[in-house]
Design an enzyme around this catalytic site. Structure first.
Site, PDB file in Angstrom:
ATOM      1  N   LYS A 243      31.312   1.975   8.998  1.00  0.00           N
ATOM      2  CA  LYS A 243      32.317   3.261   9.314  1.00  0.00           C
ATOM      3  C   LYS A 243      33.332   3.152  10.290  1.00  0.00           C
ATOM      4  CE  LYS A 243      30.983   4.802   6.088  1.00  0.00           C
ATOM      5  NZ  LYS A 243      30.978   4.281   4.812  1.00  0.00           N
TER       6      LYS A 243
ATOM      7  N   THR B  10      36.228  -0.984   8.186  1.00  0.00           N
ATOM      8  CA  THR B  10      35.948  -2.108   7.673  1.00  0.00           C
ATOM      9  C   THR B  10      37.016  -2.238   6.339  1.00  0.00           C
ATOM     10  OG1 THR B  10      33.926  -1.565   7.902  1.00  0.00           O
ATOM     11  CG2 THR B  10      34.201  -3.528   6.939  1.00  0.00           C
TER      12      THR B  10
ATOM     13  N   HIS C 269      28.463  -7.101   9.273  1.00  0.00           N
ATOM     14  CA  HIS C 269      28.143  -5.853  10.129  1.00  0.00           C
ATOM     15  C   HIS C 269      27.008  -6.474  11.412  1.00  0.00           C
ATOM     16  CE1 HIS C 269      30.343  -2.754   8.125  1.00  0.00           C
ATOM     17  NE2 HIS C 269      29.232  -2.773   7.259  1.00  0.00           N
TER      18      HIS C 269
ATOM     19  N   ARG D 112      36.044   1.912  16.259  1.00  0.00           N
ATOM     20  CA  ARG D 112      36.472   3.494  16.072  1.00  0.00           C
ATOM     21  C   ARG D 112      35.711   4.277  16.801  1.00  0.00           C
ATOM     22  NH1 ARG D 112      35.630   6.491  10.314  1.00  0.00           N
ATOM     23  NH2 ARG D 112      37.322   8.362  10.631  1.00  0.00           N
TER      24      ARG D 112
ATOM     25  N   SER E  89      31.177  10.032   9.900  1.00  0.00           N
ATOM     26  CA  SER E  89      31.312   9.306   8.869  1.00  0.00           C
ATOM     27  C   SER E  89      30.169   8.868   7.994  1.00  0.00           C
ATOM     28  CB  SER E  89      32.552   8.083   9.071  1.00  0.00           C
ATOM     29  OG  SER E  89      32.936   7.379   7.760  1.00  0.00           O
TER      30      SER E  89
HETATM   31  S1  PPS Z   1      31.870   0.770   5.513  1.00  0.00           S
HETATM   32  O1  PPS Z   1      30.943   1.536   4.572  1.00  0.00           O
HETATM   33  O2  PPS Z   1      31.007   0.323   6.891  1.00  0.00           O
HETATM   34  O3  PPS Z   1      32.176  -0.297   4.932  1.00  0.00           O
HETATM   35  O4  PPS Z   1      32.885   1.602   5.943  1.00  0.00           O
HETATM   36  P1  PPS Z   1      34.195   1.509   6.465  1.00  0.00           P
HETATM   37  O5  PPS Z   1      35.211   1.044   5.550  1.00  0.00           O
HETATM   38  O6  PPS Z   1      33.778   0.879   7.877  1.00  0.00           O
HETATM   39  O7  PPS Z   1      34.592   2.981   6.942  1.00  0.00           O
HETATM   40  C1  PPS Z   1      35.032   4.041   5.964  1.00  0.00           C
HETATM   41  C2  PPS Z   1      35.777   5.057   6.745  1.00  0.00           C
HETATM   42  O8  PPS Z   1      37.137   4.480   6.894  1.00  0.00           O
HETATM   43  C3  PPS Z   1      38.000   5.388   6.260  1.00  0.00           C
HETATM   44  N1  PPS Z   1      39.063   4.546   5.850  1.00  0.00           N
HETATM   45  C4  PPS Z   1      40.565   4.944   5.964  1.00  0.00           C
HETATM   46  N2  PPS Z   1      41.076   5.765   7.011  1.00  0.00           N
HETATM   47  C5  PPS Z   1      42.269   5.895   7.142  1.00  0.00           C
HETATM   48  N3  PPS Z   1      43.346   5.015   6.271  1.00  0.00           N
HETATM   49  C6  PPS Z   1      42.507   3.994   5.213  1.00  0.00           C
HETATM   50  N4  PPS Z   1      43.587   3.661   4.695  1.00  0.00           N
HETATM   51  C7  PPS Z   1      41.219   4.043   5.338  1.00  0.00           C
HETATM   52  N5  PPS Z   1      40.549   3.388   4.316  1.00  0.00           N
HETATM   53  C8  PPS Z   1      39.171   3.717   4.829  1.00  0.00           C
HETATM   54  C9  PPS Z   1      37.291   6.172   5.131  1.00  0.00           C
HETATM   55  O9  PPS Z   1      37.598   7.353   4.783  1.00  0.00           O
HETATM   56  C10 PPS Z   1      35.830   6.537   6.276  1.00  0.00           C
HETATM   57  O10 PPS Z   1      36.106   7.314   7.046  1.00  0.00           O
HETATM   58  P2  PPS Z   1      35.608   8.998   6.948  1.00  0.00           P
HETATM   59  O11 PPS Z   1      35.790   9.400   8.417  1.00  0.00           O
HETATM   60  O12 PPS Z   1      34.388   8.951   6.384  1.00  0.00           O
HETATM   61  O13 PPS Z   1      36.668   9.168   5.998  1.00  0.00           O
END
Ligand code: PPS
Length: 295
Positions: free
Chosen positions: A45, A48, A101, A123, A131
């Site tokens: 979260k 990634t 991870h 983050r 998240s």
């Molecule tokens: S995972 O399951 O570990 O692969 O998740 P990960 O991708 O690391 O994290 C998901 C969160 O990243 C947000 N996200 C984004 N935020 C802003 N801009 C873009 N383009 C974007 N892409 C993914 C996603 O919404 C999750 O955060 P939250 O706070 O839950 O919305």
């Protein structure tokens, strides 16, 4: 693929048994990196999927074809997931984009002496916790999160799947043996200035972009584009594995959303644990949303 309620414990850390077994985790520790590889390392979260998209777009000079036709987990597989070896065996993608991870101390020996480029995304941990909490409701391969208070306690204790956020971040950012070619970038930097974040990635990957290519990257890795891209928004995952009625993977995409869930007391308690756990690490996190991003 194991059933959804299996948890695998490996080197003291819990992992979803639906995706990892002791054998797949062990294999990740011995992964034979190639010099051209790009490794994305994150605590869950932390951004990634976003960095997977940025790296894919930069490697393809802004051409969105790959990112719109191949799912992120297939074009940037997690080394520790059971499907990775078969995918990598048949892939002709160069450079290979890999994801993990796993904490640094478990990846250290595989990376030692390698020229692979590593991108670590962090983050602010309050947003990570929020998240991750919402994600636990959606992802059927993670345990039920319980109340946010219970979940937060487990996050701070490091007993959630994927282990301690503190150990993960400190391990990758202040590694015991320096990792060559490591770029540390934060979710908040990407939020605040996506263009310069993409420039840092393109410079690490030695893939300079002309203006048109940069504009295409900016467009396709925006939150709105990614929310609507089925290759990254996980909507194609079967409802037995992700209960899409419980929320979206692309949930809010904001910095500072923790303020909508944390109580003042939870925030104060978090701050005191954060201060004590991070006193040996000089990282500065951005906790507040940029003005234009506030709810
Ligand atoms: S995972 O399951 O570990 O692969 O998740 P990960 O991708 O690391 O994290 C998901 C969160 O990243 C947000 N996200 C984004 N935020 C802003 N801009 C873009 N383009 C974007 N892409 C993914 C996603 O919404 C999750 O955060 P939250 O706070 O839950 O919305």
């Amino acid at each position: 693929m194991a059933s959804l309620d299996v948890t695998e414990t490996f080197h003291g850390i819990a992992y979803p048994g639906h995706l990892c077994t002791k054998e797949t985790l062990q294999n990740a520790l011995r992964f034979p990196f190639q010099d051209t590889d790009i490794l994305i390392a994150t605590y869950p979260k932390s951004g990634t999927t976003w960095i997977q998209e940025i790296v894919t777009l930069v490697c393809n000079r802004g051409d969105p074809h790959l990112s719109q036709t191949v799912e992120n987990w297939a074009r940037a597989p997690w080394l520790e997931h059971f499907y990775a070896p078969a995918l990598l065996e048949t892939s002709s993608q160069c450079p290979r984009i890999l994801t993990t991870h796993l904490p640094y101390h478990l990846m250290a020996s595989a990376l030692q002496g390698s020229k692979a480029k590593v991108i670590y995304v962090s983050r602010n941990p309050k947003d990570v916790a929020v998240s991750f909490y919402h994600y636990h409701k959606l992802a059927k391969f993670l345990p039920e999160p319980g109340s946010f208070q219970d979940f937060l306690n487990a996050f701070l204790d490091g007993t959630l799947n994927f282990g301690s956020w503190f150990d993960h971040v400190k391990g990758w950012i202040c590694p015991t043996v320096a990792v060559d070619n490591l770029l540390h970038i934060t979710y908040e930097e990407m939020k605040l200035d996506l263009r310069s974040s993409i420039e840092r990635v393109s410079s690490l990957l030695q893939c300079p972009l002309v203006e048109e290519e940069m504009n295409s990257c900016l467009k396709h890795c925006s939150f709105d584009s990614m929310k609507n891209n089925r290759m990254v928004n996980y909507t194609s995952v079967a409802p037995e594995i992700m209960d899409h009625t419980k929320g979206s993977f692309m949930r809010k995409g904001k910095a500072g959303d923790w303020k909508n869930l944390f109580t003042d007391e939870q925030s104060r308690h978090f701050d005191s644990i954060f201060r004590s756990r991070m006193q040996d690490c000089s990282l500065n996190f951005v906790w507040e949303a940029p003005t234009e991003d506030e709810d």
